[in-house]
Design an enzyme around this catalytic site. Sequence first.
Site, PDB file in Angstrom:
ATOM      1  N   GLU A  85       0.931  -0.938   0.096  1.00 32.42           N
ATOM      2  CA  GLU A  85      -0.248  -0.255   0.097  1.00 32.42           C
ATOM      3  C   GLU A  85       1.124   1.239  -0.001  1.00 32.42           C
ATOM      4  O   GLU A  85       1.657   1.468   0.808  1.00 32.42           O
ATOM      5  CB  GLU A  85      -0.248  -0.150   1.266  1.00 32.42           C
ATOM      6  CG  GLU A  85      -2.127   1.397   1.574  1.00 32.42           C
ATOM      7  CD  GLU A  85      -2.759   1.849   0.009  1.00 32.42           C
ATOM      8  OE1 GLU A  85      -3.402   0.459  -0.592  1.00 32.42           O
ATOM      9  OE2 GLU A  85      -2.722   2.526  -0.390  1.00 32.42           O
ATOM     10  N   CYS A 100       5.823   5.271   8.763  1.00 30.99           N
ATOM     11  CA  CYS A 100       6.771   4.344   7.567  1.00 30.99           C
ATOM     12  C   CYS A 100       8.147   4.583   7.408  1.00 30.99           C
ATOM     13  O   CYS A 100       8.885   3.914   7.411  1.00 30.99           O
ATOM     14  CB  CYS A 100       5.727   4.325   6.682  1.00 30.99           C
ATOM     15  SG  CYS A 100       4.268   3.683   6.789  1.00 30.99           S
TER      16      CYS A 100
HETATM   17  P1  NAD Z   1      -1.783   0.840  12.845  1.00 34.04           P
HETATM   18  O1  NAD Z   1      -0.921   0.615  14.037  1.00 34.04           O
HETATM   19  O2  NAD Z   1      -2.453   1.647  12.120  1.00 34.04           O
HETATM   20  O3  NAD Z   1      -2.635  -0.599  12.632  1.00 34.04           O
HETATM   21  C1  NAD Z   1      -2.385  -2.387  12.799  1.00 34.04           C
HETATM   22  C2  NAD Z   1      -3.425  -2.266  13.462  1.00 34.04           C
HETATM   23  O4  NAD Z   1      -3.287  -4.386  13.601  1.00 34.04           O
HETATM   24  C3  NAD Z   1      -3.611  -1.947  14.917  1.00 34.04           C
HETATM   25  O5  NAD Z   1      -4.810  -1.833  14.863  1.00 34.04           O
HETATM   26  C4  NAD Z   1      -3.864  -3.817  15.805  1.00 34.04           C
HETATM   27  O6  NAD Z   1      -4.533  -3.643  17.130  1.00 34.04           O
HETATM   28  C5  NAD Z   1      -4.392  -4.723  14.394  1.00 34.04           C
HETATM   29  N1  NAD Z   1      -3.423  -5.823  14.746  1.00 34.04           N
HETATM   30  C6  NAD Z   1      -2.155  -5.850  15.068  1.00 34.04           C
HETATM   31  N2  NAD Z   1      -2.238  -7.582  15.166  1.00 34.04           N
HETATM   32  C7  NAD Z   1      -3.322  -7.859  14.824  1.00 34.04           C
HETATM   33  C8  NAD Z   1      -3.809  -9.514  14.525  1.00 34.04           C
HETATM   34  N3  NAD Z   1      -3.233 -10.358  15.076  1.00 34.04           N
HETATM   35  N4  NAD Z   1      -4.756  -9.491  13.826  1.00 34.04           N
HETATM   36  C9  NAD Z   1      -6.052  -8.797  14.005  1.00 34.04           C
HETATM   37  N5  NAD Z   1      -5.408  -6.988  14.954  1.00 34.04           N
HETATM   38  C10 NAD Z   1      -4.054  -7.557  14.602  1.00 34.04           C
HETATM   39  O7  NAD Z   1      -0.694   0.196  11.643  1.00 34.04           O
HETATM   40  P2  NAD Z   1      -0.171   1.290  10.341  1.00 34.04           P
HETATM   41  O8  NAD Z   1      -0.120   2.289  10.116  1.00 34.04           O
HETATM   42  O9  NAD Z   1      -2.566   1.195   9.228  1.00 34.04           O
HETATM   43  O10 NAD Z   1       0.490   0.076   9.138  1.00 34.04           O
HETATM   44  C11 NAD Z   1       0.078  -0.970   8.316  1.00 34.04           C
HETATM   45  C12 NAD Z   1       0.699  -1.558   7.648  1.00 34.04           C
HETATM   46  O11 NAD Z   1       0.731  -0.259   6.746  1.00 34.04           O
HETATM   47  C13 NAD Z   1       2.708  -1.444   7.538  1.00 34.04           C
HETATM   48  O12 NAD Z   1       3.320  -2.419   7.340  1.00 34.04           O
HETATM   49  C14 NAD Z   1       2.324  -0.381   7.290  1.00 34.04           C
HETATM   50  O13 NAD Z   1       4.073  -0.109   7.615  1.00 34.04           O
HETATM   51  C15 NAD Z   1       2.208   0.013   5.562  1.00 34.04           C
HETATM   52  N6  NAD Z   1       1.595   1.068   5.623  1.00 34.04           N
HETATM   53  C16 NAD Z   1       1.347   2.325   6.363  1.00 34.04           C
HETATM   54  C17 NAD Z   1       1.427   3.142   6.229  1.00 34.04           C
HETATM   55  C18 NAD Z   1       0.839   4.142   7.251  1.00 34.04           C
HETATM   56  O14 NAD Z   1       0.417   5.506   5.755  1.00 34.04           O
HETATM   57  N7  NAD Z   1       0.317   4.293   8.342  1.00 34.04           N
HETATM   58  C19 NAD Z   1       0.972   3.416   4.112  1.00 34.04           C
HETATM   59  C20 NAD Z   1       1.722   2.395   4.039  1.00 34.04           C
HETATM   60  C21 NAD Z   1       1.361   1.496   4.071  1.00 34.04           C
END
Ligand code: NAD
Length: 437
Positions: A151, A263
């Site tokens: 993403e 990130c």
């Molecule tokens: P985040 O911390 O906001 O969300 C992750 C969620 O996963 C949390 O709500 C957590 O409770 C949940 N979680 C953890 N373990 C779990 C499990 N076993 N079952 C179900 N849910 C579970 O993280 P994010 O910012 O959304 O990032 C997620 C991924 O996307 C990361 O790898 C990040 O690098 C990538 N990413 C993030 C962005 C960004 O701008 N935030 C953009 C592109 C990619």
Amino acid sequence: MKKIAIIGTGYVGLVSGAGLSDFGHQVVCSDIDKNKISMLESGEIPIYEPGLESLVRSNVKEGRLRFSVDPASAIRSSDIIFIAVGTPQGENRKADLSAIKAVAGTIAENLNGYKIVCTKSTVPVGTGKRIQSIIYSKKQQVEFDYVSNPEFLREGASINDFMHPDRIIIGTHNEKVQKIMKDVYRPLYINETPILFTSVETAEMIKYASNAFLALKISYINEIANLCEAVEADVHEVARAMGQDGRISPKFLHPGPGFGGSCFPKDIQALAAMGREQNSPLLTIESAIEANKKQNIRMIDKLKTLVGRELKGLTIAVLGLSFKPETDDVRGAASRLIVPKLLSAGAKVNAYDPIASENFKLHYPEINYFYSWQNAVNESDACMILTEWNEFRCMDLSELKGLMKYPIVLDTKNILSMLNLEKLDFKFDNVGRKPST
Ligand code: NAD
């Protein structure tokens, strides 16, 4: 219409879930965080993201989007499982894959028929294979296919980014799965968004290579900015002219206190760790990490120079706590590095952020939080701008001067007019443009 489960309802999971349901799919967003899910079930959005609330609300109303605290049942009731859990920095600066492995286990236990397992989280190259082998090791008799679909959305603009991406990366060479994934993104595909089909490993690498390149670009312009200060050149003019070169592009050429966010810092470290592990070190990336550390420390040195003494006993107003405007996310924010340095230098910190104070308070409950920039700067010895929120861009500088004990400003985002600051006799500094005073 596809039945989709999103596992992990954070910034990426929730926006993806809302976006995919808006494309017409039946989506269940699940998370192990009960508090988050109960907020969503009662119509509250747990994060600040412009446009997200109305997108979620309309798709919930249409019956296409729902939430669940039970990832297992979400998996069982869906045909495509998107993994969107966090991959924070772990030991040895590598990505911590514990949430990914836990989800792979849950998927294996709940594979009740053919499904596509698709990873949106940013994961090191080779993780796709590990996820597949975790699932195979627990469930040999049920068929599934695996896709990497990194993403690229940016917090603060994520709805637009999800709805109008520059490209979609689908990491699979399986034609049947490619067709299904094209259908998932059909509204974008018919709008001619480029879709690139690659191997799983290439898709995983594209995400890291892209993020690290952007971080590298920021470190580069920061170092150019520092040199500009020394030679009395103006980094804004340099960056503007550089950006007019079509080969360079003007994006990510904004100097500041160092790259941050949820990130870039962790992804660039994970990529560097991958390079070291594969005996193929990424020297440019290692240097960008070093340069970024120094840039942050430089901001404290600049502040000391401005106030003309050590910071002990001073009240410093910090304006902006989130890592960028239009988000409440403080992960990897400049504030997370600068505030502790101010505190350990013995300064008192008065902070204001339009949205992110509550999140910052979880890490630094001991500083003073205010509900307006005016209250935060009141009677302060100096003020530091750390996030380029619009309300700071158009601050009334006379009012600012009238409120502060001393009119001293460090604008780490270069958003204030140097001319106006000079006219009002502020003692100030920024990044890469030497004040004439
Ligand atoms: P985040 O911390 O906001 O969300 C992750 C969620 O996963 C949390 O709500 C957590 O409770 C949940 N979680 C953890 N373990 C779990 C499990 N076993 N079952 C179900 N849910 C579970 O993280 P994010 O910012 O959304 O990032 C997620 C991924 O996307 C990361 O790898 C990040 O690098 C990538 N990413 C993030 C962005 C960004 O701008 N935030 C953009 C592109 C990619």
